[in-house]
Design a protein around this motif. Structure first.
Motif, PDB file in Angstrom:
ATOM      1  N   ASN A  73      37.214  49.293  31.910  1.00  0.00           N
ATOM      2  CA  ASN A  73      37.134  48.446  33.100  1.00  0.00           C
ATOM      3  C   ASN A  73      35.811  47.687  33.156  1.00  0.00           C
ATOM      4  O   ASN A  73      35.775  46.509  33.535  1.00  0.00           O
ATOM      5  CB  ASN A  73      37.312  49.281  34.367  1.00  0.00           C
ATOM      6  N   LYS A  74      34.719  48.354  32.778  1.00  0.00           N
ATOM      7  CA  LYS A  74      33.412  47.693  32.767  1.00  0.00           C
ATOM      8  C   LYS A  74      33.375  46.560  31.756  1.00  0.00           C
ATOM      9  O   LYS A  74      32.665  45.560  31.952  1.00  0.00           O
ATOM     10  CB  LYS A  74      32.308  48.711  32.459  1.00  0.00           C
ATOM     11  N   ARG A  75      34.134  46.704  30.675  1.00  0.00           N
ATOM     12  CA  ARG A  75      34.199  45.660  29.652  1.00  0.00           C
ATOM     13  C   ARG A  75      35.248  44.601  29.991  1.00  0.00           C
ATOM     14  O   ARG A  75      35.486  43.684  29.208  1.00  0.00           O
ATOM     15  CB  ARG A  75      34.532  46.284  28.291  1.00  0.00           C
ATOM     16  N   HIS A  76      35.884  44.756  31.146  1.00  0.00           N
ATOM     17  CA  HIS A  76      36.953  43.844  31.572  1.00  0.00           C
ATOM     18  C   HIS A  76      38.062  43.761  30.518  1.00  0.00           C
ATOM     19  O   HIS A  76      38.607  42.692  30.254  1.00  0.00           O
ATOM     20  CB  HIS A  76      36.393  42.449  31.854  1.00  0.00           C
ATOM     21  N   CYS A  77      38.345  44.925  29.926  1.00  0.00           N
ATOM     22  CA  CYS A  77      39.412  45.009  28.929  1.00  0.00           C
ATOM     23  C   CYS A  77      40.741  45.256  29.652  1.00  0.00           C
ATOM     24  O   CYS A  77      40.904  46.286  30.308  1.00  0.00           O
ATOM     25  CB  CYS A  77      39.136  46.150  27.953  1.00  0.00           C
ATOM     26  N   PRO A  78      41.695  44.333  29.552  1.00  0.00           N
ATOM     27  CA  PRO A  78      42.922  44.436  30.353  1.00  0.00           C
ATOM     28  C   PRO A  78      44.021  45.304  29.748  1.00  0.00           C
ATOM     29  O   PRO A  78      45.120  45.372  30.290  1.00  0.00           O
ATOM     30  CB  PRO A  78      43.384  42.977  30.417  1.00  0.00           C
ATOM     31  N   ILE A  79      43.750  45.985  28.640  1.00  0.00           N
ATOM     32  CA  ILE A  79      44.801  46.748  27.971  1.00  0.00           C
ATOM     33  C   ILE A  79      45.348  47.847  28.901  1.00  0.00           C
ATOM     34  O   ILE A  79      44.582  48.587  29.513  1.00  0.00           O
ATOM     35  CB  ILE A  79      44.265  47.366  26.661  1.00  0.00           C
ATOM     36  N   PRO A  80      46.662  47.961  29.046  1.00  0.00           N
ATOM     37  CA  PRO A  80      47.250  48.991  29.918  1.00  0.00           C
ATOM     38  C   PRO A  80      46.970  50.405  29.406  1.00  0.00           C
ATOM     39  O   PRO A  80      46.989  50.656  28.201  1.00  0.00           O
ATOM     40  CB  PRO A  80      48.755  48.687  29.859  1.00  0.00           C
ATOM     41  N   ASP A 125      51.706  43.998  29.927  1.00  0.00           N
ATOM     42  CA  ASP A 125      50.682  43.359  29.101  1.00  0.00           C
ATOM     43  C   ASP A 125      51.128  41.967  28.667  1.00  0.00           C
ATOM     44  O   ASP A 125      50.342  41.015  28.695  1.00  0.00           O
ATOM     45  CB  ASP A 125      50.383  44.236  27.880  1.00  0.00           C
ATOM     46  N   LEU A 126      52.398  41.833  28.277  1.00  0.00           N
ATOM     47  CA  LEU A 126      52.922  40.532  27.871  1.00  0.00           C
ATOM     48  C   LEU A 126      52.870  39.531  29.023  1.00  0.00           C
ATOM     49  O   LEU A 126      52.482  38.371  28.837  1.00  0.00           O
ATOM     50  CB  LEU A 126      54.365  40.682  27.356  1.00  0.00           C
ATOM     51  N   GLU A 127      53.268  39.976  30.216  1.00  0.00           N
ATOM     52  CA  GLU A 127      53.242  39.091  31.381  1.00  0.00           C
ATOM     53  C   GLU A 127      51.811  38.693  31.736  1.00  0.00           C
ATOM     54  O   GLU A 127      51.549  37.536  32.095  1.00  0.00           O
ATOM     55  CB  GLU A 127      53.911  39.773  32.584  1.00  0.00           C
TER      56      GLU A 127
END
Length: 212
Positions: A73-80, A125-127
């Motif tokens: 989250n701190k890295r703003h990584c959006p992976i589910p 993730d695709l959306e």
């Protein structure tokens, strides 16, 4: 389908038998899988920007699963993130979900529950990727507007008529009409409703904020 087009699942768990079992199951169901024995090893790896999700154990030596999620989250990584744990409790699951986890599953997890969670995470993730691509494209179009076109853009989406905009900006109505047409063309829309939607998606206009 080529192997590179198959969805990716990262399995992070300190139990080698769990990593092996999940890996075989997921690959048999059409996923690509990379496994890691700890959160530290996971962060040391390099990843492609591709549709994926993480199956993440909660209780691990070193970085816990919740700490891995915090770092993502701190890295703003959006992976589910899908959590897996044999020792979960309500407070832990609430904390994980509040921090953005897609699901919280208890070991031993049923095959149907696991595959449903992974499929849902990949679909989300695709959306999200489609949405980010659209926003990037809209930002590019928005950046092509001239300073005066930006002024016209913001007044148009607030419901101002051409003659009102002309009066406010000190131009002729004919000039405003041409500038408005240019705005519509650059933003690739054909109606006011579409332009308002694009402005809302860009975050430059709030539908809940009344016009002047």
């Amino acid at each position: 389908m080529s192997n590179e087009l198959l969805p990716m699942v990262y399995v992070v768990d300190d139990d080698s038998s769990v990593r092996s079992g999940l890996g075989m199951l997921l690959m048999a169901c059409g996923y690509r899988v990379l496994t890691f024995e700890s959160g530290t090893h996971f962060f040391q790896a390099e990843f492609k920007d591709e549709p994926s999700c993480i199956l993440l154990d909660v209780n691990m030596p070193g970085l816990s699963g919740l700490e891995v999620q915090e770092h993502l989250n701190k890295r703003h990584c959006p992976i589910p993130v899908i959590f897996l744990t044999a020792y979960g409790d309500i407070s832990m699951s609430v904390r994980a979900m509040k921090a953005g986890a897609d699901d919280f599953l208890t070991k031993p997890v049923q095959k149907e529950d696991l595959l449903r969670a992974v499929n849902n995470a990949h679909q989300r993730d695709l959306e999200a990727r489609k949405s980010r691509t659209l926003i990037d494209e809209l930002r590019y179009r928005y950046a092509t507007l001239s300073e005066r076109e930006l002024e016209v853009f913001h007044l148009v989406v607030r419901g101002k008529l051409n003659k009102q905009i002309a009066y406010e900006l000190g131009n002729s109505e004919r000039t405003i009409k041409a500038q408005r047409s240019s705005v519509m063309e650059k933003m690739q829309v054909s109606t006011l409703a579409e332009l308002v939607l694009r402005a809302t998606q860009l975050g430059v206009f709030d539908l809940d904020t009344p016009g002047d």
